[in-house]
Design an enzyme around this catalytic site. Structure first.
Site, mmCIF file in Angstrom:
data_model
loop_
_atom_site.group_PDB
_atom_site.id
_atom_site.type_symbol
_atom_site.label_atom_id
_atom_site.label_comp_id
_atom_site.label_asym_id
_atom_site.label_seq_id
_atom_site.Cartn_x
_atom_site.Cartn_y
_atom_site.Cartn_z
ATOM 1 N N ASP A 93 -71.062 26.003 -25.196
ATOM 2 C CA ASP A 93 -72.285 25.221 -25.408
ATOM 3 C C ASP A 93 -72.430 24.189 -24.280
ATOM 4 O OD1 ASP A 93 -74.497 24.336 -26.889
ATOM 5 O OD2 ASP A 93 -73.303 22.884 -28.037
ATOM 6 N N GLY A 189 -78.601 15.371 -32.434
ATOM 7 C CA GLY A 189 -78.197 14.221 -33.239
ATOM 8 C C GLY A 189 -78.937 14.103 -34.563
ATOM 9 N N ARG A 290 -54.625 16.666 -46.647
ATOM 10 C CA ARG A 290 -55.053 17.964 -47.171
ATOM 11 C C ARG A 290 -56.012 17.842 -48.344
ATOM 12 N NH1 ARG A 290 -48.935 20.018 -47.313
ATOM 13 N NH2 ARG A 290 -48.967 18.132 -48.575
HETATM 14 O O1 G3H Z 1 -75.394 19.594 -27.909
HETATM 15 C C1 G3H Z 1 -74.371 18.962 -28.137
HETATM 16 C C2 G3H Z 1 -73.497 19.385 -29.243
HETATM 17 O O2 G3H Z 1 -73.888 18.770 -30.428
HETATM 18 C C3 G3H Z 1 -72.069 19.168 -28.891
HETATM 19 O O3 G3H Z 1 -71.689 17.847 -29.077
HETATM 20 O O4 G3H Z 1 -70.500 17.411 -26.940
HETATM 21 O O5 G3H Z 1 -70.194 15.904 -28.893
HETATM 22 O O6 G3H Z 1 -69.230 18.218 -28.891
HETATM 23 P P1 G3H Z 1 -70.312 17.310 -28.405
HETATM 24 P P1 13P Z 2 -77.901 19.249 -33.531
HETATM 25 O O1 13P Z 2 -77.500 17.922 -33.005
HETATM 26 O O2 13P Z 2 -79.299 19.231 -34.077
HETATM 27 O O3 13P Z 2 -76.942 19.804 -34.524
HETATM 28 O O4 13P Z 2 -77.947 20.285 -32.289
HETATM 29 C C1 13P Z 2 -76.769 20.923 -31.860
HETATM 30 C C2 13P Z 2 -76.954 21.616 -30.541
HETATM 31 O O5 13P Z 2 -78.024 21.804 -30.039
HETATM 32 C C3 13P Z 2 -75.724 22.076 -29.883
HETATM 33 O O6 13P Z 2 -75.974 22.609 -28.632
HETATM 34 ZN ZN ZN Z 3 -77.594 21.635 -27.603
#
Ligand code: G3H
Ligand code: 13P
Ligand code: ZN
Length: 327
Positions: A93, A189, A290
């Site tokens: 991602d 977010g 747990r």
């Molecule tokens: O788009 C961002 C995702 O919510 C991933 O968030 O980089 O804090 O793991 P993170």
């Molecule tokens: P949200 O913050 O809406 O869960 O989006 C997650 C996202 O786009 C990860 O790439």
């Molecule tokens: Zn994203």
């Protein structure tokens, strides 16, 4: 079984969307697999075909560096063995060029996202094209992004900038990317909308009209930020004010307009936060990690099963398995 995102998109296009869920640890992974197999109760053995779904596991750069990226790989590989009936893609991602190459070379990821959406149009094309060439040589597929979501994308602060349909058509053609994340009003977010705004399905329809037929589109920032979970967090000492998300009623209309992948991370964090806060509030004498971990895995599995019902992917697992066997 690990497949590419595009194998799943081909089967889903126009009728439902795949849930793309971010994971960071063991408990999320176990809850995710159980939820996607409809095993929403603790220790449930048999998958429920009526709610079983193909899905996408997403790993962000933050998740990779939370402990060590090798832990996540090992956890997912183990889950694959524990849940042999699952069909899923493993996806990076919001990757940078460097992290994309690391994932492509690893042989573990079936799909990567190169996010150069903060660059100029030409630079985004240039970077994406390089990643596509390296990925395709290893049979890995690539999601790219054009336009900027509101809010914060990892360390990129974006201003709201909806995807331009004409640019989208040119971008897809020149980069050879396999799917495209579009900005149609969402943001990452728990604070997505200040009023009654929602997805810009009109803009999505324009994009769908100009990209190649059946080209998969992706929606980031798509958590629904359920009121139930926000209220539970606040009732247990949290302070989330005016949180709001994408209406789940808009998932299926978006999927009819070519959205095949819907990204959900924030909702999982809300379930986690509520579960832990309630455990500490209700059992102040208990210090066993747990206790809350077990409750979280059940809560998260139930949440995922519900989400898949909203996305239309629930109940599709066996059809996907049969279609993949034929190819
Ligand atoms: O788009 C961002 C995702 O919510 C991933 O968030 O980089 O804090 O793991 P993170
Ligand atoms: P949200 O913050 O809406 O869960 O989006 C997650 C996202 O786009 C990860 O790439
Ligand atoms: Zn994203």
């Amino acid at each position: 079984m690990i497949v590419t995102t595009n194998e799943l998109f081909r089967l889903a296009y126009g009728s439902y969307a795949l849930g793309a869920y971010n994971i960071n640890n063991l408990e999320q992974t176990v809850g995710l697999f159980r939820g996607n197999l409809g095993k929403s109760q603790k220790n449930e053995e048999k998958a429920n075909p009526a709610t079983s779904a193909p899905f996408i596991i997403q790993i962000s750069r933050g998740a990779r560096s939370y402990s060590d990226k090798r832990f996540l790989e090992a956890i997912i590989r183990t889950a694959e063995g524990v849940f042999p009936e699952a069909i899923f893609a493993v996806h990076l991602d919001h990757g940078t060029e460097e992290v994309c190459y690391d994932c492509i070379e690893s042989g573990f990821y079936s799909s990567v996202m190169i996010d150069a959406s903060h660059e100029s149009f030409e630079k985004n094309i240039e970077i994406t094209r390089r990643v596509v060439d390296r990925a395709h040589a290893k049979a890995v597929v690539v999601e790219a992004e054009l336009g900027q979501l509101g809010g914060v994308e990892e360390d990129v602060v974006g201003s709201v900038c909806l995807t331009d349909p004409a640019q989208a058509a040119e971008f897809v053609q020149r980069t050879g990317c396999d799917s495209l994340a579009v900005a149609i009003g969402t943001s990452h977010g728990a604070y997505k909308f200040s009023g009654t705004q929602g997805l810009r399905l009109d803009r999505l329809a324009e994009i769908q009209r100009v990209v190649p037929p059946r080209f998969p589109l992706v929606m980031h920032g798509s958590s629904s930020v359920p009121k139930e979970w926000v209220d539970r967090i606040n009732a247990a000492g949290g302070k989330l004010k005016n949180a709001s998300g994408v209406s789940e009623a808009q998932y299926l209309p978006a999927s009819k307009l070519g959205v095949c992948k819907i990204n959900i991370d924030t909702d999982g964090r809300l379930v986690w936060c509520a579960t832990l806060r309630e455990a500490f509030r209700d059992k102040p004498e208990d210090f066993d990690l747990r206790t809350s971990g077990k409750v979280f895995m059940v809560n998260y599995a139930q949440y995922i099963t519900h989400k898949n019902q909203m996305l239309g992917s629930a109940g599709q697992l066996e059809a996907v398995r049969a279609a993949l066997k034929k190819t």
